[in-house]
Write an enzyme that holds these catalytic residues in place. Structure first.
Site, PDB file in Angstrom:
ATOM      1  N   GLU A 121     -23.620 -22.764 -17.952  1.00 22.43           N
ATOM      2  CA  GLU A 121     -24.218 -23.237 -16.727  1.00 22.43           C
ATOM      3  C   GLU A 121     -25.840 -22.656 -17.093  1.00 22.43           C
ATOM      4  O   GLU A 121     -26.996 -22.787 -16.708  1.00 22.43           O
ATOM      5  CB  GLU A 121     -23.474 -23.249 -15.744  1.00 22.43           C
ATOM      6  CG  GLU A 121     -24.183 -23.696 -14.345  1.00 22.43           C
ATOM      7  CD  GLU A 121     -25.091 -25.142 -14.003  1.00 22.43           C
ATOM      8  OE1 GLU A 121     -24.461 -26.324 -15.130  1.00 22.43           O
ATOM      9  OE2 GLU A 121     -25.973 -25.333 -13.417  1.00 22.43           O
ATOM     10  N   ASP A 122     -25.680 -21.016 -17.171  1.00 20.64           N
ATOM     11  CA  ASP A 122     -26.511 -20.179 -16.835  1.00 20.64           C
ATOM     12  C   ASP A 122     -27.201 -19.492 -18.322  1.00 20.64           C
ATOM     13  O   ASP A 122     -28.350 -18.902 -17.803  1.00 20.64           O
ATOM     14  CB  ASP A 122     -26.527 -19.249 -15.318  1.00 20.64           C
ATOM     15  CG  ASP A 122     -25.950 -19.969 -14.285  1.00 20.64           C
ATOM     16  OD1 ASP A 122     -26.659 -21.542 -14.052  1.00 20.64           O
ATOM     17  OD2 ASP A 122     -25.469 -19.481 -13.180  1.00 20.64           O
TER      18      ASP A 122
END
Ligand code: MN
Length: 735
Positions: A121-122
């Site tokens: 996600e990051d």
């Protein structure tokens, strides 16, 4: 001092003072965050993680350690430069989350995925990269958590949010485990957020994550989440509750006194057990206060006694001592061992009064049950694994020969898992089914709320129709069948209909708090429960009464249906049948056989067989009334003979003991059974009549020879004047 710190300090002091043994997630969370969080300290943290993991899973080898190290290195390098809102390096977050899971006993795959849970996600890390380096299973879990993260940004308590979460995680509860640990760490570190954001996250946690933790049985996680959410959303009440807990801690410790009495009683009875005090968490104290309508809480209300023993049978032995040496509060007695809760929780619950009438609640469980009670599905490890693996995941050796109690506990867990699908607990499968079938999100949401309400109690008003008017309390989720047995005892079987709030309703109708109920009874003595009542009955009282009645009155059709148990894994069951057949059928060498439950045949009983649907053969004792009835009905019996093969799980037998009522009788009988190396599947005690009592035990024999020895040993117990096998009464059979 912030509310958080005050809570930590207060709880830690409390725990130290009472010598509490519970998994302290906070201590570990902090271990990862010690110091200013400079990166050069962090390699020490992964060492710590590995240490915790190996303490829980001694069999985790160098390969597992290497995988965790690689996952850590990838997560650390890809998150490098990112910081949490608090200013700490981002890696402190996945590390803390993974430590929470490791402490709860999660297996290596879950921990690996947890270290990586925010990378896709990051950071620049892709799912393909994770797959290449860590394989499909880890990738699947990381992907699930990533999807869940997106869903979670929806508004609190929106049906659609929950529905999407279930879809995102539905196929693997390990995704939810990671999500829960992730949320716990985020809630712990909420202090740096704006108050409105804190409140929003606290509400989603309350409405969605806490019910999930409850459902997955992760008690250690649930209680901390509850207290933290309570502190954020209701700061004044939280402070008031904490003040009450602190004030109580200043008073002489009533529970410690009762615990000491109890230790003495158990020592004298020669039962090896640990007695600890479990303080209630703030939300639990607050709930109790609400339940009492604001009345003052006493010293015994701030905690419960926890008795830990080795084997299932020991639980009943402890119970026997509790109920003979103290005054039991019978209404508080619940047997979650015979009837485990939806989330696999098992324990005996009771309450006792000491000589001065001071009441304490007591929980009795084995150490294995304790692990499941604290860590729920996480303690069970890989849901795809076999029952043997479940046991090994606890770090305990497989049971030695004769450890039948442990075998029974293990098979109960395995059975609970396998009920629908080994990767999904039953309730989850049910929710997924509902969300597919529900016409709209609102319908789904209300069904879900009902289901989550299961752990509460409800009050039902009973009236007219010959019922004693009044109120009864039932566990939420109880049906009219439960109510019938709660009001009429064994006579509940005469129930032929009900009115709920004035309207006729099916007997399976689930009751809600405040419903008024009228039970319609048949006057004929011959009226009886239907087998499907078992599907509606949730209270032990109703289940036991119905099961007993059905066992004593086997119906040809019901009894002779093929065994339902292997339904979850039909292929495996079928393939394992030929090797474990305890009975040979002369004319049908390949036929599957089933030992009838009505008469529980054990070698060398004289037995006969009947061919039933699907070509299987059901085996009854010759003197079983079913045999006579089926013969009379023109069914042809087939000759059968015992083989020298003990079926997996041993032989079941139901044994009755008649005795003169006396203190310690239950404890003595269960102790004798345990000494003989026999596991107790279920036990029932009928109320004494003229000082005579009848105990019924269904036991699992490691081998058929054990039965004679067991009955001899039971007969030798003082006060016992007869021990015999269950014999269904001929006269009571249905026409
Ligand atoms: Mn996270």
């Amino acid at each position: 001092m912030s509310a958080d710190n005050a809570m930590d300090v207060q709880r830690a002091a409390e725990a130290r003072r009472r010598g509490l043994r519970r998994i302290d997630l906070r201590r570990l969370g902090r271990a990862a965050l010690l110091g200013p969080g400079t990166r050069d300290r962090l390699p020490g943290a992964i060492e710590h993680l590995i240490k915790v993991h190996r303490a829980r899973h001694p069999q985790a080898g160098p390969e597992a350690v290497e995988t965790l190290r690689r996952a850590y290195v990838l997560a650390e390098s890809s998150h490098r430069g990112q910081t949490r809102k608090s200013g700490e390096p981002y890696i402190t977050h996945p590390l803390a989350v993974t430590l929470i899971l490791a402490e709860l006993g999660a297996e290596t795959t879950t921990l690996t995925a947890s270290l990586l849970h925010d990378t896709v996600e990051d950071t620049d890390v892709t799912l393909d990269q994770v797959r290449e380096e860590f394989g499909a299973e880890v990738t699947y879990l990381v992907d699930g958590v990533t999807k869940l993260e997106k869903v979670d940004h929806g508004a609190a308590a929106e049906p659609e949010t929950f529905r999407k979460m279930l879809v995102a995680t539905g196929s693997d509860v390990r995704v939810m485990s990671i999500k829960l640990a992730d949320r716990l760490h985020n809630v712990r570190t909420l202090g740096v957020m704006r108050p409105d954001k804190q409140a929003r996250i606290a509400k989603v946690t309350r409405d969605v994550l806490i019910p999930l933790a409850e459902r997955l049985g992760v008690q250690a996680l649930k209680t901390e989440l509850e207290d933290r959410v309570f502190a954020i959303l209701h700061p004044a009440e939280y402070a008031r509750t904490q003040a009450m807990i602190a004030a109580n801690a200043e008073r002489p410790d009533l529970l410690a006194t009762i615990a000491e009495d109890l230790r003495k009683v158990l020592r004298e009875a020669d039962i090896a057990a640990e007695v600890a005090i479990r303080p209630r968490h703030a939300v639990s104290v607050h709930r109790l206060l609400l339940k009492r309508g604001g009345a003052q809480l006493g010293g015994g209300d701030f905690g419960r006694l926890l008795v830990l023993v080795g084997e299932d049978a020991d639980c009943y032995a402890v119970l026997g001592e509790l109920h003979t040496c103290f005054t039991p509060v019978i209404a508080e007695f619940k047997d979650f061992i015979a009837a485990p809760k939806f989330n696999l929780y098992q324990s005996l619950h009771t309450a006792i009064a000491d000589g001065r009438g001071r009441i304490a609640e007591v929980l009795v469980r084995t150490r294995q049950m304790h692990r499941v009670a604290e860590a729920g599905v996480i303690a069970l490890g890989d849901p795809h694994a076999t029952a043997e693996h479940l046991q090994a995941a606890d770090g305990t050796a497989p049971p030695a020969a004769g450890g039948a109690g442990r075998t029974a506990a293990r098979s109960a867990v395995a059975e609970a898992w396998g009920r629908v699908d080994p990767t999904q607990p039953g309730w989850l499968a049910r929710l997924l089914e509902w969300q597919r079938d529900a016409p709209d999100p609102d319908t789904f949401w209300s069904a879900l709320r009902d289901d989550l309400a299961q752990d509460r109690e409800i009050t039902v008003f009973t009236a007219e129709g010959g019922d004693a008017s009044g109120t009864i309390r039932l566990p939420a989720g109880a049906s009219c069948v439960d109510a019938a047995y709660a009001v009429h005892g064994e006579g509940g079987r005469r129930c032929i209909g009900v009115r709920v709030n004035g309207r006729l309703a099916p007997l399976g109708t689930r009751l809600r708090d405040g419903d008024s109920l009228q039970l319609l009874l048949d006057d004929a003595a011959a009226s009886h429960p239907a087998a499907e009542w078992l599907e509606h009955a949730t209270t032990p009282a109703a289940r036991i009464a119905i099961t007993r009645w059905l066992a004593e009155h086997p119906a040809p059709v019901d009894d002779d249906q093929p065994a339902a148990a292997p339904a979850a894994r039909p292929a495996r069951a079928a393939s394992s049948v030929p090797s474990a057949q305890p009975v040979a059928v002369a004319d049908l060498p390949g036929a599957a056989v089933r030992l009838a439950r009505c008469c529980t045949p054990v070698p060398p009983d004289a037995v006969t067989g009947f061919v039933i649907r699907g070509g299987a053969v059901t085996v009854h004792r010759v003197e079983c009334p079913s045999t006579a009835r089926m013969t009379a009905a023109g069914r042809t019996s087939v000759p059968v003979g015992w083989r020298d093969v003990t079926p997996a799980g041993g032989y079941r037998a139901t044994v009755l003991a008649e005795a003169l009522s006396r203190p310690r009788l239950l404890a003595d009988l269960t102790e004798v059974i345990a000494t003989e190396g026999v596991g107790i599947v279920s036990a029932a005690v009928e109320p004494p009549q003229e000082h005579r009592v009848r105990h019924t035990y269904t036991v699992e024999l490691p081998d058929p020879q054990a039965l004679a020895g067991l009955m001899r040993a039971m007969r030798a117990v003082p006060g016992v004047y007869d021990v015999y096998r269950a014999k269904p009464a001929v006269t009571a059979c249905r026409s």
